[in-house]
Scaffold this motif. Structure first.
Motif, mmCIF file in Angstrom:
data_model
loop_
_atom_site.group_PDB
_atom_site.id
_atom_site.type_symbol
_atom_site.label_atom_id
_atom_site.label_comp_id
_atom_site.label_asym_id
_atom_site.label_seq_id
_atom_site.Cartn_x
_atom_site.Cartn_y
_atom_site.Cartn_z
ATOM 1 N N LYS A 59 1.491 36.926 -17.301
ATOM 2 C CA LYS A 59 1.140 38.262 -17.796
ATOM 3 C C LYS A 59 0.057 38.153 -18.864
ATOM 4 O O LYS A 59 0.175 37.364 -19.798
ATOM 5 N N VAL A 60 -0.985 38.944 -18.716
ATOM 6 C CA VAL A 60 -2.080 38.989 -19.685
ATOM 7 C C VAL A 60 -1.896 40.210 -20.563
ATOM 8 O O VAL A 60 -1.595 41.295 -20.068
ATOM 9 N N ALA A 61 -2.064 40.042 -21.861
ATOM 10 C CA ALA A 61 -2.024 41.172 -22.793
ATOM 11 C C ALA A 61 -3.008 40.887 -23.923
ATOM 12 O O ALA A 61 -3.014 39.782 -24.475
ATOM 13 N N SER A 62 -3.835 41.875 -24.235
ATOM 14 C CA SER A 62 -4.762 41.741 -25.359
ATOM 15 C C SER A 62 -5.127 43.128 -25.861
ATOM 16 O O SER A 62 -5.011 44.109 -25.134
ATOM 17 N N SER A 63 -5.550 43.186 -27.108
ATOM 18 C CA SER A 63 -5.962 44.465 -27.670
ATOM 19 C C SER A 63 -6.747 44.244 -28.951
ATOM 20 O O SER A 63 -6.501 43.289 -29.687
ATOM 21 N N SER A 64 -7.648 45.143 -29.212
ATOM 22 C CA SER A 64 -8.348 45.159 -30.492
ATOM 23 C C SER A 64 -7.453 45.823 -31.521
ATOM 24 O O SER A 64 -6.605 46.650 -31.186
ATOM 25 N N VAL A 65 -7.641 45.452 -32.784
ATOM 26 C CA VAL A 65 -6.888 46.076 -33.870
ATOM 27 C C VAL A 65 -7.862 46.732 -34.836
ATOM 28 O O VAL A 65 -9.018 46.349 -34.928
ATOM 29 N N VAL A 66 -7.348 47.766 -35.554
ATOM 30 C CA VAL A 66 -8.199 48.500 -36.488
ATOM 31 C C VAL A 66 -7.668 48.488 -37.912
ATOM 32 O O VAL A 66 -8.300 49.026 -38.811
ATOM 33 N N GLY A 67 -6.505 47.872 -38.130
ATOM 34 C CA GLY A 67 -5.952 47.821 -39.474
ATOM 35 C C GLY A 67 -4.892 46.746 -39.591
ATOM 36 O O GLY A 67 -4.357 46.275 -38.595
ATOM 37 N N VAL A 68 -4.604 46.357 -40.832
ATOM 38 C CA VAL A 68 -3.615 45.317 -41.091
ATOM 39 C C VAL A 68 -2.884 45.624 -42.393
ATOM 40 O O VAL A 68 -3.458 46.173 -43.327
ATOM 41 N N THR A 69 -1.594 45.286 -42.421
ATOM 42 C CA THR A 69 -0.797 45.351 -43.642
ATOM 43 C C THR A 69 -0.044 44.040 -43.747
ATOM 44 O O THR A 69 0.613 43.628 -42.786
ATOM 45 N N PHE A 79 -3.094 49.368 -33.996
ATOM 46 C CA PHE A 79 -4.014 49.595 -32.884
ATOM 47 C C PHE A 79 -4.752 50.914 -33.097
ATOM 48 O O PHE A 79 -4.387 51.719 -33.943
ATOM 49 N N ALA A 80 -5.768 51.144 -32.293
ATOM 50 C CA ALA A 80 -6.544 52.382 -32.374
ATOM 51 C C ALA A 80 -5.657 53.583 -32.064
ATOM 52 O O ALA A 80 -4.620 53.470 -31.410
ATOM 53 N N THR A 81 -6.050 54.761 -32.528
ATOM 54 C CA THR A 81 -5.305 55.999 -32.307
ATOM 55 C C THR A 81 -5.006 56.190 -30.825
ATOM 56 O O THR A 81 -5.897 56.064 -29.986
ATOM 57 N N GLY A 82 -3.740 56.475 -30.534
ATOM 58 C CA GLY A 82 -3.314 56.717 -29.163
ATOM 59 C C GLY A 82 -2.981 55.466 -28.369
ATOM 60 O O GLY A 82 -2.547 55.542 -27.231
ATOM 61 N N MET A 83 -3.143 54.295 -28.972
ATOM 62 C CA MET A 83 -2.909 53.022 -28.271
ATOM 63 C C MET A 83 -1.542 52.469 -28.631
ATOM 64 O O MET A 83 -1.184 52.397 -29.797
ATOM 65 N N GLU A 84 -0.769 52.103 -27.609
ATOM 66 C CA GLU A 84 0.519 51.444 -27.822
ATOM 67 C C GLU A 84 0.343 49.944 -27.678
ATOM 68 O O GLU A 84 -0.660 49.469 -27.149
#
Length: 167
Positions: A59-69, A79-84
């Motif tokens: 299974k492949v899974a990847s995503s860009s991120v826009v913030g970190v805590t 993740f970006a708005t609307g992204m799970e």
């Protein structure tokens, strides 16, 4: 390109792009397992004869991120708005392209789904993923980067085994 392994060994973390892994034992027959922390055994792993290629699909899974805590023992990526989150708890991921947060092997410990609320404006509209690696600076920020699921290949054999990701 993925480094070959010799004898009874486990590969380094492989950040999956296509998800198709080709395993070719060159120095003798081999038993093969793929996973986050695999162990190959003679009685329950996939048998691959010498000089025979086996292609496995992961299974492949990847995503860009826009913030970190960050916290003492965890880091949460937004993740970006609307992204799970495309990841599952227990997946091992690689974090790249983020200043100060790059790692090649981190376990996903929690998934936080987006919460759209009743009007869509009072709650977080972004999914989040939490890894079990913290940071001493306890920073919150808007950053960019990428998370990608990784696996390792464990081999039980007598010679060199070549591993590559193919399309």
């Amino acid at each position: 390109k993925i480094a070959s392994v010799s004898g009874n060994a486990t590969s380094a973390s492989i950040p999956l792009k296509s998800g198709y892994l080709r395993v070719t034992p060159a120095g003798g027959d081999a038993f093969v397992e793929v996973g986050t922390d695999p162990t190959a055994t003679d009685d329950s792993s996939i048998y691959v004869p010498q000089k025979t290629s086996l292609v496995l699909r992961e299974k492949v899974a990847s995503s860009s991120v826009v913030g970190v805590t960050t916290a003492d023992a965890t880091t949460t990526f937004t993740f970006a708005t609307g992204m799970e989150s495309p990841f599952a708890v227990g997946d091992t991921i690689e974090v790249t392209g983020t200043t100060g947060f790059n790692t090649t092997s981190a376990s996903v410990t929690q998934i936080i789904p987006a919460n759209y609320g009743t009007s869509g404006f009072e709650s977080s509209q972004s999914g989040k993923v939490v890894i079990g690696i913290g940071s001493s600076d306890k920073n919150t920020g808007t950053i960019t980067g990428e998370l990608r699921r990784t696996v390792k290949v464990a081999v039980r054999g007598s010679g060199k085994t070549h591993i590559s990701e193919v399309q």
